[in-house]
Design a protein around this motif. Structure first.
Motif, short mmCIF file in Angstrom:
data_model
loop_
_atom_site.label_atom_id
_atom_site.label_comp_id
_atom_site.label_asym_id
_atom_site.label_seq_id
_atom_site.Cartn_x
_atom_site.Cartn_y
_atom_site.Cartn_z
N GLY A 1 30.46 57.77 65.83
CA GLY A 1 29.89 57.74 64.41
C GLY A 1 30.24 56.44 63.75
O GLY A 1 30.96 55.61 64.01
N TYR A 2 29.29 56.22 62.65
CA TYR A 2 29.25 55.22 61.89
C TYR A 2 29.88 55.28 60.70
O TYR A 2 29.68 56.60 60.06
CB TYR A 2 27.68 54.74 61.57
CG TYR A 2 26.92 54.04 63.00
CD1 TYR A 2 27.48 54.31 64.21
CD2 TYR A 2 25.85 53.48 62.56
CE1 TYR A 2 26.72 53.75 65.29
CE2 TYR A 2 25.09 52.70 63.79
CZ TYR A 2 25.49 53.17 65.01
OH TYR A 2 24.70 52.66 66.01
N TYR B 1 20.93 47.19 59.21
CA TYR B 1 19.79 48.16 59.15
C TYR B 1 19.18 47.91 57.87
O TYR B 1 19.62 47.33 57.05
CB TYR B 1 20.12 49.71 59.05
CG TYR B 1 20.56 50.21 60.29
CD1 TYR B 1 21.86 50.29 60.87
CD2 TYR B 1 19.71 50.92 61.26
CE1 TYR B 1 22.11 50.72 61.70
CE2 TYR B 1 20.03 51.57 62.32
CZ TYR B 1 21.55 51.61 62.53
OH TYR B 1 21.88 52.12 63.91
N GLN C 1 16.07 49.58 55.29
CA GLN C 1 15.65 50.90 54.94
C GLN C 1 14.22 50.74 54.22
O GLN C 1 14.35 50.11 53.09
CB GLN C 1 16.58 51.79 54.12
CG GLN C 1 16.06 53.31 53.93
CD GLN C 1 17.12 54.13 53.00
OE1 GLN C 1 17.81 53.57 52.38
NE2 GLN C 1 16.87 55.35 53.23
N TYR D 1 22.81 43.56 65.88
CA TYR D 1 24.14 44.29 65.90
C TYR D 1 25.10 43.40 66.62
O TYR D 1 24.64 42.54 67.14
CB TYR D 1 23.89 45.78 66.36
CG TYR D 1 23.57 45.73 67.77
CD1 TYR D 1 22.08 45.84 68.15
CD2 TYR D 1 24.38 46.07 68.94
CE1 TYR D 1 21.63 45.60 69.35
CE2 TYR D 1 23.95 45.89 70.33
CZ TYR D 1 22.62 45.58 70.50
OH TYR D 1 22.04 45.78 71.85
N PHE E 1 21.31 48.14 54.85
CA PHE E 1 22.64 48.80 55.10
C PHE E 1 23.56 47.96 56.10
O PHE E 1 22.96 47.92 57.26
CB PHE E 1 22.41 50.02 55.21
CG PHE E 1 22.34 50.98 54.05
CD1 PHE E 1 20.78 51.27 53.74
CD2 PHE E 1 23.17 51.34 53.07
CE1 PHE E 1 20.38 52.04 52.66
CE2 PHE E 1 22.81 51.95 52.16
CZ PHE E 1 21.32 52.44 51.82
N GLY F 1 9.48 55.87 54.01
CA GLY F 1 8.88 56.46 54.95
C GLY F 1 8.84 55.85 56.50
O GLY F 1 8.42 56.33 57.13
N MET F 2 9.88 54.98 56.46
CA MET F 2 10.19 54.44 57.78
C MET F 2 11.64 54.53 58.32
O MET F 2 12.17 54.13 59.42
CB MET F 2 9.81 52.83 57.84
CG MET F 2 8.41 52.48 57.47
SD MET F 2 8.01 50.90 57.63
CE MET F 2 7.62 50.84 59.38
N GLY F 3 12.47 55.34 57.39
CA GLY F 3 13.78 55.51 57.84
C GLY F 3 14.58 54.31 57.94
O GLY F 3 14.48 53.03 57.19
N LEU F 4 15.58 54.39 58.52
CA LEU F 4 16.52 53.01 58.92
C LEU F 4 16.06 52.33 60.01
O LEU F 4 16.34 53.05 61.38
CB LEU F 4 17.87 53.33 58.77
CG LEU F 4 18.44 53.43 57.34
CD1 LEU F 4 18.34 54.95 56.81
CD2 LEU F 4 20.20 53.17 57.63
N TYR G 1 26.60 46.48 62.53
CA TYR G 1 25.15 46.65 62.64
C TYR G 1 24.44 46.26 61.12
O TYR G 1 25.24 46.57 60.19
CB TYR G 1 24.73 48.17 62.89
CG TYR G 1 25.35 48.89 63.94
CD1 TYR G 1 26.88 49.41 63.84
CD2 TYR G 1 25.08 48.93 65.18
CE1 TYR G 1 27.43 50.11 64.97
CE2 TYR G 1 25.72 49.81 66.20
CZ TYR G 1 26.83 50.14 65.89
OH TYR G 1 27.59 50.83 67.03
N PHE H 1 29.07 53.88 56.88
CA PHE H 1 28.04 52.87 56.08
C PHE H 1 28.53 52.29 54.89
O PHE H 1 29.49 52.70 54.25
CB PHE H 1 26.89 53.65 55.72
CG PHE H 1 26.01 54.03 56.89
CD1 PHE H 1 26.02 54.87 57.90
CD2 PHE H 1 24.65 53.08 57.18
CE1 PHE H 1 25.28 55.11 58.94
CE2 PHE H 1 24.10 53.32 58.26
CZ PHE H 1 24.15 54.25 59.13
N GLY H 2 28.06 51.02 54.71
CA GLY H 2 28.25 50.36 53.43
C GLY H 2 27.46 50.92 52.37
O GLY H 2 26.41 51.62 52.72
N SER H 3 27.57 50.58 51.10
CA SER H 3 26.75 51.03 49.97
C SER H 3 25.41 50.43 49.84
O SER H 3 24.72 51.03 49.04
CB SER H 3 27.51 51.02 48.74
OG SER H 3 27.82 49.67 48.46
#
Lengths: 114, 115
Positions: free
Chosen positions: B103-104, B35, B37, B48, B90, B40-43, B33, B106-108
């Motif tokens: 569960g995911y 994403y 970020q 994907y 991300f 105020g809008m999240g991810l 995936y 995530f990269g840095s």
């Protein structure tokens, strides 16, 4: 499609205060629920997750969350916060069946004052 | 102990330039995936992939393209960067549904600024 709401955008607490961050989701079927934390300048890390069974889930660093199915809620709690808990917290949901796409809330920024 | 590796970590682009972000995972995950970020809008999910050779649009796909030529790599391309694409990107991967493992990882992240 599923959605997640986090109503607290920014929470400021003093050290040793108790914490509760709200999370509500919208989806017609069964779901898996997650809380992620993002410390300043870092990537997301999993705090805890709920799949099934006991609705009270314990995670790392003293955090816990309770799944209340009737309220579509998965609130995050910690009895006594520390300065090191300053971070952004994201609630997320995946439906139990179908394509696995994680949907995130908009996040809650937590600032702990020493 | 690798997991998900993103390159580069930081990049500044001029409007109209192109670039490719690379995501590599060593966990034999089927799903990957991208994403973005924003405050105020999240991810928000851009694109994907549910397996090698497949891609699909997410919530905010416009202005981006992706490719999954190898199972372990998922590339995100910006053909003509715009200031609205300034964000932190991300990558994540997972086993996918039906595996019993949810569960995911995530990269840095990649911090991209378009000027």
């Amino acid at each position: 499609a599923q959605s997640v709401s986090q109503h607290n955008h920014h929470v400021i607490l003093s050290e040793a205060a108790s914490l509760e961050l709200g999370c509500n989701y919208s989806y017609g079927g069964t779901v898996n629920l997650f809380w992620y934390v993002q410390y300043p300048g870092q990537h997301l890390q999993l705090l805890l997750k709920y799949f099934s069974g006991d609705p009270l889930v314990k995670g790392i660093k003293g955090f816990e969350a309770e799944f209340i199915k009737s309220k579509f809620s998965f609130n995050l709690r910690k009895p006594s916060v520390q300065w090191s808990d300053t971070a952004e917290y994201f609630c997320a949901v995946i439906p139990n069946f179908g394509n696995e796409k994680l949907t995130f809330g908009t996040g809650t920024r937590l600032t702990i004052i020493p | 102990n690798a997991g998900v590796t993103q390159t580069p970590k930081f990049r500044v682009l001029k409007t109209g330039q192109s670039m490719t972000l690379l995501c590599a995972q060593d966990m034999n995950h089927e799903y990957m995936y991208w994403y973005r970020q924003d405050p105020g809008m999240g991810l928000r999910l851009i694109h994907y992939s549910v397996g090698e050779g497949t891609t699909a649009k997410g919530e905010v796909p416009d202005g981006y393209n992706v490719s999954r030529l190898k199972k372990q790599n998922f590339l995100l391309g910006l053909e003509s960067a715009a200031p609205s694409q300034t964000s932190v990107y991300f990558c994540a991967s997972s086993y996918g549904p039906g595996t019993g493992v949810v569960g995911y990882t995530f990269g840095s992240g990649t911090r991209l600024t378009v000027v």
